[in-house]
Write a protein that holds these residues in place. Structure first.
Motif, short mmCIF file in Angstrom:
data_model
loop_
_atom_site.label_atom_id
_atom_site.label_comp_id
_atom_site.label_asym_id
_atom_site.label_seq_id
_atom_site.Cartn_x
_atom_site.Cartn_y
_atom_site.Cartn_z
N VAL A 42 0.84 -1.20 0.00
CA VAL A 42 0.00 0.00 0.00
C VAL A 42 0.87 1.25 0.00
N HIS A 43 1.93 1.22 0.80
CA HIS A 43 2.85 2.36 0.86
C HIS A 43 3.50 2.59 -0.50
N ALA A 44 3.87 1.53 -1.17
CA ALA A 44 4.48 1.66 -2.51
C ALA A 44 3.50 2.28 -3.49
N VAL A 45 2.26 1.80 -3.47
CA VAL A 45 1.24 2.33 -4.38
C VAL A 45 1.04 3.83 -4.13
N ARG A 46 0.93 4.21 -2.87
CA ARG A 46 0.67 5.62 -2.56
C ARG A 46 1.90 6.48 -2.86
N THR A 47 3.07 5.92 -2.74
CA THR A 47 4.29 6.65 -3.10
C THR A 47 4.31 6.96 -4.58
N ILE A 48 3.96 5.98 -5.39
CA ILE A 48 3.92 6.20 -6.84
C ILE A 48 2.78 7.14 -7.21
N LEU A 49 1.64 6.99 -6.54
CA LEU A 49 0.47 7.82 -6.83
C LEU A 49 0.76 9.30 -6.57
N SER A 50 1.55 9.57 -5.54
CA SER A 50 1.85 10.97 -5.18
C SER A 50 3.05 11.53 -5.95
#
Length: 332
Positions: A42-50
């Motif tokens: 989840v952290h990886a996804v949100r890092t890429i999303l931001s």
């Protein structure tokens, strides 16, 4: 490379069993990967999303091949992404990466010399790092802002050496990241088609009925009350296998197809005495010019017909198309 030892002689069953064993091992690796997923994903996804810049994917050797595919998947599903070779990065390509980017680095061991030569520089520059490795204690894992564990207990290679199950798992996890971001971006079929305009899918999703329909004098039509002979001549002239039947305002009232005409002849009806009102279908299938051409394909398939009339919301005739038009447009 020349193989000098004597290879075994295997029958067909043995060869198939090898293939099944490989697939069993790799499917097990994927099941275990699924169980490993945690908040780091989840952290990886949100890092890429931001990310304000682009996702930069890198890896060496077999991991590099997987990284290229992951970068391509991201790029085609709404996340700007590209691949950088770690060896080339240390000789100038590092300048392609900015502090606004996110680096996704792949290495099964987590110790790739080529990656470790550039990652500390990127970290000092401010680029965020997501590491995908098979060892949570590796140098890359410790350096990363987010670590994604892709650990497999066994490679499909009988010597447990050639990257097989591990690369399959890394590729699958890359797909999982891309699909999660696809949904978070609200990326849809039309967005996908825009990034694939040259492919068959692009044609299917970017071609509208108005782009392929026949218009003006190409539309076969006769007015209500016309003789059947007049309708037959119109069908013959326009070569669409049918004619629309309209009123004085061009509102569609019916349709007559060449199939309808054949059935009349089979009944031994004197077509010279008939008017179009006696032979036409009074509830023809129609479609909007703003519908996707693939919707017209579905309409033809569902109702087992070869032609469809194109009308506006009031039922006024605007165009017509048939299967040949859709084939020519490469949407079926």
């Amino acid at each position: 490379m020349m193989i000098t030892n004597n290879p075994p002689v295997l029958n067909d069953t043995a060869i198939l069993n090898i293939a099944r064993d490989v697939l069993d091992i790799e499917s097990t690796a994927l099941s275990e990967l699924k169980a490993q997923l945690d908040e780091n994903f989840v952290h990886a996804v949100r890092t890429i999303l931001s990310c304000k810049g682009r996702l930069v994917v890198s890896g060496m050797g077999k991991s590099g091949h997987i990284a290229r595919k992951i970068a391509a998947t991201f790029a085609s599903t709404g996340t700007p992404s590209f691949f950088v070779h770690p060896g080339e990065a240390s000789h100038g390509d590092l300048g392609m990466i900015t502090e606004d980017d996110v680096m996704l680095a792949l290495s099964n061991s987590g110790k790739s010399d080529e990656l470790m030569a550039i990652l500390p520089f990127l970290k000092r520059y401010g680029t965020r790092l997501i590491a995908m490795t098979g060892d949570s204690t590796s140098p890359m894992a410790k350096l990363a802002d987010v670590h994604l564990l892709v650990k497999v207990n066994k490679e499909a290679c009988p010597m447990n050496l050639a990257p097989t199950a591990s690369t399959t798992a890394a590729l699958a996890l890359g797909d999982a990241l891309a699909v999660a971001l696809l949904k978070l971006h609200g990326f849809n079929e039309e967005d996908f088609a825009r990034s694939h305009p040259g492919g068959a899918l692009g044609k299917r999703l970017l071609t509208y009925v108005r782009d392929v329909m026949r218009t003006g004098d190409e539309i076969p039509s006769v007015v209500l009350g016309s003789s059947l002979t007049t309708a037959l001549l119109e069908i013959s002239r326009k070569r669409m296998g049918m004619t629309a039947v309209v009123d004085e305002t061009q509102k569609v009232l019916g349709i007559l197809t060449d199939g309808d005409v054949r059935r009349l002849f089979e009944k031994d009806v004197d077509v010279r005495t008939l008017v179009i009102d006696d032979a036409m279908h009074r509830a023809p299938h129609t479609i909007s010019p703003d519908a996707l051409a693939v919707s017209a394909v579905q309409l033809l398939d569902t109702h087992h017909i070869n032609q469809v009339l194109v009308t506006d919301e009031q039922g006024v005739l605007l165009g017509a198309l048939n299967v040949h038009d859709l084939f020519a447009a490469k949407v079926m």
